[in-house]
Design a protein around this motif. Structure first.
Motif, PDB file in Angstrom:
ATOM      1  N   UNK A 194       0.823  -1.215   0.000  1.00 12.85           N
ATOM      2  CA  UNK A 194       0.000   0.000   0.000  1.00 12.85           C
ATOM      3  C   UNK A 194       0.854   1.261   0.000  1.00 12.85           C
ATOM      4  N   UNK A 195       2.093   1.139   0.419  1.00 11.70           N
ATOM      5  CA  UNK A 195       3.000   2.292   0.391  1.00 11.70           C
ATOM      6  C   UNK A 195       3.490   2.570  -1.028  1.00 11.70           C
ATOM      7  N   UNK A 196       3.214   1.655  -1.960  1.00  9.28           N
ATOM      8  CA  UNK A 196       3.655   1.847  -3.341  1.00  9.28           C
ATOM      9  C   UNK A 196       4.892   1.057  -3.702  1.00  9.28           C
ATOM     10  N   UNK A 197       5.272   0.111  -2.846  1.00  8.65           N
ATOM     11  CA  UNK A 197       6.417  -0.755  -3.116  1.00  8.65           C
ATOM     12  C   UNK A 197       5.948  -1.951  -3.941  1.00  8.65           C
ATOM     13  N   UNK A 198       6.674  -2.291  -4.984  1.00 12.15           N
ATOM     14  CA  UNK A 198       6.353  -3.459  -5.806  1.00 12.15           C
ATOM     15  C   UNK A 198       6.813  -4.736  -5.107  1.00 12.15           C
ATOM     16  N   UNK A 199       5.907  -5.679  -4.924  1.00 11.05           N
ATOM     17  CA  UNK A 199       6.264  -6.984  -4.375  1.00 11.05           C
ATOM     18  C   UNK A 199       6.502  -7.930  -5.552  1.00 11.05           C
ATOM     19  N   UNK A 200       7.706  -8.463  -5.651  1.00  9.72           N
ATOM     20  CA  UNK A 200       8.087  -9.314  -6.779  1.00  9.72           C
ATOM     21  C   UNK A 200       8.504 -10.683  -6.248  1.00  9.72           C
ATOM     22  N   UNK A 201       7.936 -11.742  -6.845  1.00 14.53           N
ATOM     23  CA  UNK A 201       8.267 -13.107  -6.440  1.00 14.53           C
ATOM     24  C   UNK A 201       9.145 -13.767  -7.500  1.00 14.53           C
ATOM     25  N   UNK A 202      10.231 -14.357  -7.043  1.00 18.94           N
ATOM     26  CA  UNK A 202      11.061 -15.219  -7.871  1.00 18.94           C
ATOM     27  C   UNK A 202      11.207 -16.542  -7.123  1.00 18.94           C
ATOM     28  N   UNK A 203      11.802 -17.540  -7.766  1.00 15.96           N
ATOM     29  CA  UNK A 203      11.936 -18.847  -7.119  1.00 15.96           C
ATOM     30  C   UNK A 203      13.370 -19.341  -7.238  1.00 15.96           C
TER      31      UNK A 203
END
Length: 341
Positions: A194-203
């Motif tokens: 919600x702060x505008x940070x992108x959450x990115x998932x890698x494996x």
């Protein structure tokens, strides 16, 4: 560099034996790379150090119950298997204990016979290649018979197996947890997003090679084991867009760092794809992808403390570790966190 340069003396009572009741209530040391200054915070404060437009990169691997206790067929001697990686449908690379019983052709039984294994080969590292025999679905049998592969320095049993999983774990395949991510809650991730940070998932499926002792004297002589990674097109696009707009890439855990540094070219462009990486990061490495790191406090003389020293500077890291001991931080897998920015 000499491996012993990364040694420090840790009192045994500082090795965390169990996770805290609330994941994000652990302590967090903030180490500033530019001047080596240190702050002492609580982990949920991490949101204050992230800016809109940054990318927080999380490894969404899931630990399998990879520890199997059985016995050699037709004998009663106890045998322990630790699954490292899947080679084909029913063939795995495993660690065995005691190894002298696991000769090529030997067969082993687990549970009440629901699962059997035959040794096919011996690996260069002293492990075994085995084929499993069973009726039904392997993953269901493993979930029934297997135990969580907690590190040997954790002597306490774990009541809730999910506490050795991140809340965002998704893709099964690891023999150990990406422990820096254990501090996050779903609520904290929501606040960050919600702060505008992108959450990115890698494996990256974590193998035990990452945690094995370094047995050479010179750092440069060590060779890492390969681990399988996946970076999707979507993840690469978000990371590259953020970088173009001036956002920082903050990796959660050394596994995320190793993956990002594998798939990023010399111009800083992240490429999607999957494959095996044996990248070994130690002081002198020129980072191409990572601007910040959230990590735990690692074992002395480990490849993990070498990676952290490469990122934050050797002197900064060793001074920070001595400060953590002085301030009675909790160390290793269930321990406290360090944010390096």
């Amino acid at each position: 560099m000499n491996v012993h340069d990364f040694y420090y003396d840790l009192p045994e009572e500082l090795i965390a034996q169990e996770p805290l009741k609330q994941r994000d209530s652990s302590r967090m040391m903030v180490l500033h790379r530019d001047d080596g200054s240190i702050e002492h915070r609580v982990f949920r404060d991490v949101v204050n150090f992230l800016n809109p437009g940054d990318c927080l990169v999380l490894n969404d691997t899931r630990v399998i119950p990879a520890r199997l206790i059985g016995h050699k067929k037709d004998t009663q001697g106890t045998m322990e298997f630790l699954l490292l990686r899947k080679l084909s449908m029913d063939t795995w690379e495993v660690l065995v204990k005691p190894g002298r019983r696991a000769k090529i052709g030997a067969r082993f039984v687990f549970g009440n016979g629901e699962l059997e294994a035959e040794v096919l080969d011996v690996t260069e590292a002293g492990g075994r290649v085995v084929r499993f025999f069973y009726q039904g679905v392997f993953e269901e049998i493993l979930d029934q018979l297997g135990k969580m592969p907690l590190p040997p320095y954790i002597k306490k049993s774990l009541d809730d197996k999910e506490r050795y999983q991140t809340v965002y774990s998704k893709h099964e395949g690891s023999a150990a947890a990406p422990t820096a991510g254990l501090h996050f809650t779903n609520e904290l991730l929501d606040i960050i997003e919600k702060k505008g940070v992108n959450i990115v998932f890698i494996t990256l499926h974590v193998g035990l090679g990452t945690f094995r002792p370094v047995r050479v004297e010179k750092v440069e002589d060590h060779r890492m084991h390969s681990e399988f990674y996946i970076v999707t097109d979507e993840a690469a696009q978000v990371l590259n867009n953020a970088r173009r707009k001036g956002g920082r890439i903050v990796a959660v855990g050394t596994t995320s760092v190793r993956t990002l540094e594998t798939v990023t070219d010399d111009s800083g462009v992240v490429h999607s794809g999957s494959g095996w990486t044996d990248i070994f990061i130690y002081p002198g490495h020129k980072f191409k992808a990572v601007d910040g790191l959230i990590t735990n406090f690692h074992l002395p003389e480990s490849t993990l403390i070498m990676l952290v020293s490469a990122f934050a500077g050797y002197d900064n890291v060793m001074r920070a570790y001595h400060e953590a001991i002085k301030e009675r931080y909790r160390f290793y897998s269930f321990g406290d966190a360090m944010l390096i920015i």
